[in-house]
Design an enzyme around this catalytic site. Sequence first.
Site, PDB file in Angstrom:
ATOM      1  N   ARG A 130       0.902  -0.997  -0.068  1.00  0.00           N
ATOM      2  CA  ARG A 130      -0.024   0.064  -0.060  1.00  0.00           C
ATOM      3  C   ARG A 130       0.629   1.400  -0.013  1.00  0.00           C
ATOM      4  NH1 ARG A 130      -3.312  -2.720   3.800  1.00  0.00           N
ATOM      5  NH2 ARG A 130      -5.005  -3.770   2.731  1.00  0.00           N
ATOM      6  N   LYS A 152       3.458  11.270 -11.406  1.00  0.00           N
ATOM      7  CA  LYS A 152       2.098  10.669 -12.213  1.00  0.00           C
ATOM      8  C   LYS A 152       2.797   9.284 -12.597  1.00  0.00           C
ATOM      9  CE  LYS A 152      -0.859  13.841 -14.923  1.00  0.00           C
ATOM     10  NZ  LYS A 152      -1.177  14.249 -15.997  1.00  0.00           N
ATOM     11  N   GLU A 194       9.226  17.099 -25.234  1.00  0.00           N
ATOM     12  CA  GLU A 194       8.882  17.773 -24.119  1.00  0.00           C
ATOM     13  C   GLU A 194       9.397  18.961 -23.615  1.00  0.00           C
ATOM     14  OE1 GLU A 194       6.173  16.410 -22.817  1.00  0.00           O
ATOM     15  OE2 GLU A 194       6.294  14.039 -22.937  1.00  0.00           O
ATOM     16  N   LYS A 235       8.195  22.606 -14.612  1.00  0.00           N
ATOM     17  CA  LYS A 235       7.263  21.594 -14.118  1.00  0.00           C
ATOM     18  C   LYS A 235       6.890  21.564 -12.765  1.00  0.00           C
ATOM     19  CE  LYS A 235       5.629  16.877 -14.621  1.00  0.00           C
ATOM     20  NZ  LYS A 235       5.664  15.710 -15.211  1.00  0.00           N
ATOM     21  N   GLU A 245      -3.855  17.738 -10.865  1.00  0.00           N
ATOM     22  CA  GLU A 245      -4.454  18.210 -12.264  1.00  0.00           C
ATOM     23  C   GLU A 245      -6.120  18.212 -12.039  1.00  0.00           C
ATOM     24  OE1 GLU A 245      -2.664  15.908 -15.565  1.00  0.00           O
ATOM     25  OE2 GLU A 245      -4.843  16.177 -16.524  1.00  0.00           O
ATOM     26  N   ARG A 249      -2.503  21.991 -14.200  1.00  0.00           N
ATOM     27  CA  ARG A 249      -1.396  21.131 -14.701  1.00  0.00           C
ATOM     28  C   ARG A 249      -1.996  20.341 -15.928  1.00  0.00           C
ATOM     29  NH1 ARG A 249       1.340  15.971 -11.117  1.00  0.00           N
ATOM     30  NH2 ARG A 249       2.469  15.284 -12.893  1.00  0.00           N
ATOM     31  N   ASN A 253      -0.280  18.677 -20.538  1.00  0.00           N
ATOM     32  CA  ASN A 253      -0.689  17.762 -21.535  1.00  0.00           C
ATOM     33  C   ASN A 253      -0.913  18.199 -22.963  1.00  0.00           C
ATOM     34  OD1 ASN A 253      -3.095  15.148 -21.710  1.00  0.00           O
ATOM     35  ND2 ASN A 253      -1.486  15.172 -19.999  1.00  0.00           N
ATOM     36  N   HIS A 256      -0.957  16.035 -25.942  1.00  0.00           N
ATOM     37  CA  HIS A 256      -0.971  14.549 -25.495  1.00  0.00           C
ATOM     38  C   HIS A 256      -2.462  14.101 -25.934  1.00  0.00           C
ATOM     39  CE1 HIS A 256       2.482  15.651 -23.565  1.00  0.00           C
ATOM     40  NE2 HIS A 256       2.715  14.345 -23.102  1.00  0.00           N
ATOM     41  N   HIS A 260      -1.538  10.618 -27.409  1.00  0.00           N
ATOM     42  CA  HIS A 260      -1.676   9.562 -26.922  1.00  0.00           C
ATOM     43  C   HIS A 260      -2.579   8.450 -27.783  1.00  0.00           C
ATOM     44  CE1 HIS A 260      -0.982  10.662 -22.347  1.00  0.00           C
ATOM     45  NE2 HIS A 260       0.220  10.325 -22.946  1.00  0.00           N
ATOM     46  N   HIS A 274       6.874   8.019 -27.412  1.00  0.00           N
ATOM     47  CA  HIS A 274       5.829   8.959 -26.757  1.00  0.00           C
ATOM     48  C   HIS A 274       6.160  10.566 -27.017  1.00  0.00           C
ATOM     49  CE1 HIS A 274       3.405  10.981 -23.854  1.00  0.00           C
ATOM     50  NE2 HIS A 274       4.613  11.631 -23.318  1.00  0.00           N
TER      51      HIS A 274
HETATM   52  N1  LIG Z   1       4.930  10.480 -15.498  1.00  0.00           N
HETATM   53  C1  LIG Z   1       5.265  11.562 -16.351  1.00  0.00           C
HETATM   54  O1  LIG Z   1       4.694  12.702 -16.022  1.00  0.00           O
HETATM   55  C2  LIG Z   1       5.475  11.249 -17.634  1.00  0.00           C
HETATM   56  C3  LIG Z   1       6.008  12.363 -18.378  1.00  0.00           C
HETATM   57  C4  LIG Z   1       6.233  12.154 -19.867  1.00  0.00           C
HETATM   58  C5  LIG Z   1       6.191  10.904 -20.546  1.00  0.00           C
HETATM   59  N2  LIG Z   1       6.031   9.854 -19.650  1.00  0.00           N
HETATM   60  C6  LIG Z   1       5.988   8.402 -20.020  1.00  0.00           C
HETATM   61  O2  LIG Z   1       7.540   8.141 -20.553  1.00  0.00           O
HETATM   62  C7  LIG Z   1       7.592   7.054 -21.327  1.00  0.00           C
HETATM   63  C8  LIG Z   1       8.598   7.562 -22.262  1.00  0.00           C
HETATM   64  O3  LIG Z   1       9.886   7.836 -21.713  1.00  0.00           O
HETATM   65  P1  LIG Z   1      11.259   7.635 -22.459  1.00  0.00           P
HETATM   66  O4  LIG Z   1      11.142   8.583 -23.572  1.00  0.00           O
HETATM   67  O5  LIG Z   1      12.204   8.052 -21.541  1.00  0.00           O
HETATM   68  O6  LIG Z   1      11.151   6.303 -23.001  1.00  0.00           O
HETATM   69  P2  LIG Z   1      11.855   4.864 -22.143  1.00  0.00           P
HETATM   70  O7  LIG Z   1      11.933   4.732 -20.906  1.00  0.00           O
HETATM   71  O8  LIG Z   1      11.296   3.639 -22.948  1.00  0.00           O
HETATM   72  O9  LIG Z   1      13.313   5.049 -22.814  1.00  0.00           O
HETATM   73  C9  LIG Z   1      13.767   5.110 -24.338  1.00  0.00           C
HETATM   74  C10 LIG Z   1      14.807   4.133 -24.569  1.00  0.00           C
HETATM   75  O10 LIG Z   1      16.017   4.631 -24.195  1.00  0.00           O
HETATM   76  C11 LIG Z   1      16.703   3.688 -23.465  1.00  0.00           C
HETATM   77  N3  LIG Z   1      17.480   4.518 -22.560  1.00  0.00           N
HETATM   78  C12 LIG Z   1      17.195   5.361 -21.436  1.00  0.00           C
HETATM   79  N4  LIG Z   1      18.294   6.005 -20.777  1.00  0.00           N
HETATM   80  C13 LIG Z   1      19.227   5.590 -21.743  1.00  0.00           C
HETATM   81  C14 LIG Z   1      20.620   5.883 -21.583  1.00  0.00           C
HETATM   82  N5  LIG Z   1      20.982   6.824 -20.629  1.00  0.00           N
HETATM   83  N6  LIG Z   1      21.373   5.317 -22.396  1.00  0.00           N
HETATM   84  C15 LIG Z   1      20.884   4.391 -23.456  1.00  0.00           C
HETATM   85  N7  LIG Z   1      19.733   4.042 -23.684  1.00  0.00           N
HETATM   86  C16 LIG Z   1      18.842   4.719 -22.643  1.00  0.00           C
HETATM   87  C17 LIG Z   1      15.507   2.933 -22.704  1.00  0.00           C
HETATM   88  O11 LIG Z   1      16.121   1.493 -22.551  1.00  0.00           O
HETATM   89  C18 LIG Z   1      14.741   2.843 -23.894  1.00  0.00           C
HETATM   90  O12 LIG Z   1      15.152   2.004 -24.969  1.00  0.00           O
HETATM   91  C19 LIG Z   1       6.039   6.882 -21.926  1.00  0.00           C
HETATM   92  O13 LIG Z   1       5.506   5.859 -21.398  1.00  0.00           O
HETATM   93  C20 LIG Z   1       5.291   8.399 -21.566  1.00  0.00           C
HETATM   94  O14 LIG Z   1       3.921   7.882 -21.385  1.00  0.00           O
HETATM   95  C21 LIG Z   1       5.611  10.109 -18.383  1.00  0.00           C
HETATM   96  O1  LIG Z   2       3.144  15.589 -15.802  1.00  0.00           O
HETATM   97  C1  LIG Z   2       1.786  15.928 -16.224  1.00  0.00           C
HETATM   98  O2  LIG Z   2       0.930  16.306 -15.924  1.00  0.00           O
HETATM   99  C2  LIG Z   2       1.809  15.408 -17.890  1.00  0.00           C
HETATM  100  O3  LIG Z   2       0.938  15.606 -18.428  1.00  0.00           O
HETATM  101  C3  LIG Z   2       3.350  15.196 -18.458  1.00  0.00           C
HETATM  102  C4  LIG Z   2       3.168  14.535 -19.713  1.00  0.00           C
HETATM  103  O4  LIG Z   2       4.229  14.884 -20.559  1.00  0.00           O
HETATM  104  C5  LIG Z   2       3.139  13.137 -19.434  1.00  0.00           C
HETATM  105  O5  LIG Z   2       3.213  12.297 -20.703  1.00  0.00           O
HETATM  106  C6  LIG Z   2       1.955  12.476 -18.698  1.00  0.00           C
HETATM  107  O6  LIG Z   2       2.220  11.049 -18.399  1.00  0.00           O
HETATM  108  C7  LIG Z   2       0.706  12.451 -19.475  1.00  0.00           C
HETATM  109  O7  LIG Z   2      -0.165  12.428 -18.384  1.00  0.00           O
HETATM  110  P1  LIG Z   2      -1.689  11.721 -18.649  1.00  0.00           P
HETATM  111  O8  LIG Z   2      -2.351  12.122 -17.383  1.00  0.00           O
HETATM  112  O9  LIG Z   2      -2.313  12.362 -19.710  1.00  0.00           O
HETATM  113  O10 LIG Z   2      -1.659  10.287 -18.631  1.00  0.00           O
HETATM  114 ZN   LIG Z   3       4.557  13.594 -22.227  1.00  0.00          ZN
END
Ligand SMILES: NC(=O)c1ccc[n+]([C@@H]2O[C@H](COP(=O)([O-])OP(=O)(O)OC[C@H]3O[C@@H](n4cnc5c(N)ncnc54)[C@H](O)[C@@H]3O)[C@@H](O)[C@H]2O)c1
Ligand SMILES: O=C(O)C(=O)C[C@@H](O)[C@H](O)[C@H](O)COP(=O)(O)O
Ligand SMILES: [Zn+2]
Length: 380
Positions: A130, A152, A194, A235, A245, A249, A253, A256, A260, A274
């Site tokens: 939890r 998130k 981004e 951010k 959000e 916030r 997006n 997105h 998405h 992404h």
């Molecule tokens: N939580 C949030 O606020 C938020 C915000 C934006 C995106 N996201 C999510 O993040 C994801 C995309 O993230 P991403 O673009 O980092 O993708 P990812 O995590 O898939 O990484 C991209 C690729 O790069 C490689 N990689 C990462 N770091 C590396 C390094 N230093 N050296 C060599 N290879 C490396 C990974 O192995 C992978 O193949 C999506 O799922 C998206 O929805 C979340």
């Molecule tokens: O942190 C946030 O808030 C964002 O919207 C950042 C986005 O870049 C990110 O891709 C986030 O995961 C999207 O959120 P979602 O709520 O649309 O899934």
């Molecule tokens: Zn994003």
Amino acid sequence: MTAPLKHSDPVNVDVALGNRAYDIVIGRGVLSSLGERIAALRPGVRTAIVTDRTVAKHWLEPAEASLAASGIPTSRVVVAEGEISKTYAGLEKVSEALIAAKIERNDLVIALGGGVVGDLAGFAAAILRRGVDFVQVPTSLLAQVDSSVGGKTGINSPQGKNLLGAFHQPVLVVADTAVLDTLSPRQFRAGYAEVAKYGVLGDEAFFTWLEKNHSDIFKGGSAREHAIATSCRAKAGVVSRDERETGERALLNLGHTFGHALEAATGFSDRLFHGEGVAIGMTLAAQFSAKLGMIGEQDAARVERHLIEAGLPTRLQDIAGFAQEGLADADALMALMAQDKKVTRGKLTFILLEAVGRAVIAKDVEPAPVRDFLKSKLSQ
Ligand SMILES: NC(=O)c1ccc[n+]([C@@H]2O[C@H](COP(=O)([O-])OP(=O)(O)OC[C@H]3O[C@@H](n4cnc5c(N)ncnc54)[C@H](O)[C@@H]3O)[C@@H](O)[C@H]2O)c1
Ligand SMILES: O=C(O)C(=O)C[C@@H](O)[C@H](O)[C@H](O)COP(=O)(O)O
Ligand SMILES: [Zn+2]
């Protein structure tokens, strides 16, 4: 906008969330201080590192060495790279491994990787016993400027992006800009979308700076650190004012709602990362804003031009395999967008532009003009 940092100065950005506030530490080489920082934050803690295979190859041993130097026990959970791990199966694998490693409520999960690992490990930490605290060690540009900050966490459903998840803030973010040296150029560019987003949505001066300096960010050096720190500050500010959000916030997006849907339409595959979906989505959002008369055509063209200069896709036709496999039709894309988390009482919400550097939340958007717009874009 502040002046670029000196290359060697680590910078701290505070995410001001009261008793859940945390630091983002940004700088070349800061991974070696991970152990020290965790020991100071949580004396006597045990940890488990969640990472993916590619990141493990480059950066797992340095991370483990830093923990060992501070006497912090750790175990490792290594998943496949990419969205294939941000799934029910990926969550099961990570959760069961953390349970098997006997990670207790007061221990720490460490997410070492890109946004996929951060979202997945963060969600596993949020539900394990939890709720276990976690540390973000972002290794992609995208994760350093966006996904590691703000809490998130989650996984995808086949029906849509991030449809299962929780808000769960990290207790620390350690962003070592040197680890980006091993990132592939395509992944670096995807993360850059981004970065550009922060300029387009809320900071025209930063966008202008990016127009002049983007190639230096790709080369590394102080421009890279400045772009990461500026993005994190932007951010952190938004998140501290609207963590869950309920308002502002949603501006993060930008791009997105379209992006998405495009990721879902391409099966969360390597056809479209992404950040690439965000680049196309941001261009479409700017063009749709122009179509509604909210900005001029030249403003939309300015956004697209910069993304093209950075090497990003901006058109639906730029998606890999578009000519051979096609994409969903406008109705199918509308159905995917209906799963967007900003939908309220069945009505779409879009983030649109009033200017380059000023985004707004547009609620109750009528579907017909969006469908027509998508039809026209699909047939270009
Ligand atoms: N939580 C949030 O606020 C938020 C915000 C934006 C995106 N996201 C999510 O993040 C994801 C995309 O993230 P991403 O673009 O980092 O993708 P990812 O995590 O898939 O990484 C991209 C690729 O790069 C490689 N990689 C990462 N770091 C590396 C390094 N230093 N050296 C060599 N290879 C490396 C990974 O192995 C992978 O193949 C999506 O799922 C998206 O929805 C979340
Ligand atoms: O942190 C946030 O808030 C964002 O919207 C950042 C986005 O870049 C990110 O891709 C986030 O995961 C999207 O959120 P979602 O709520 O649309 O899934
Ligand atoms: Zn994003």
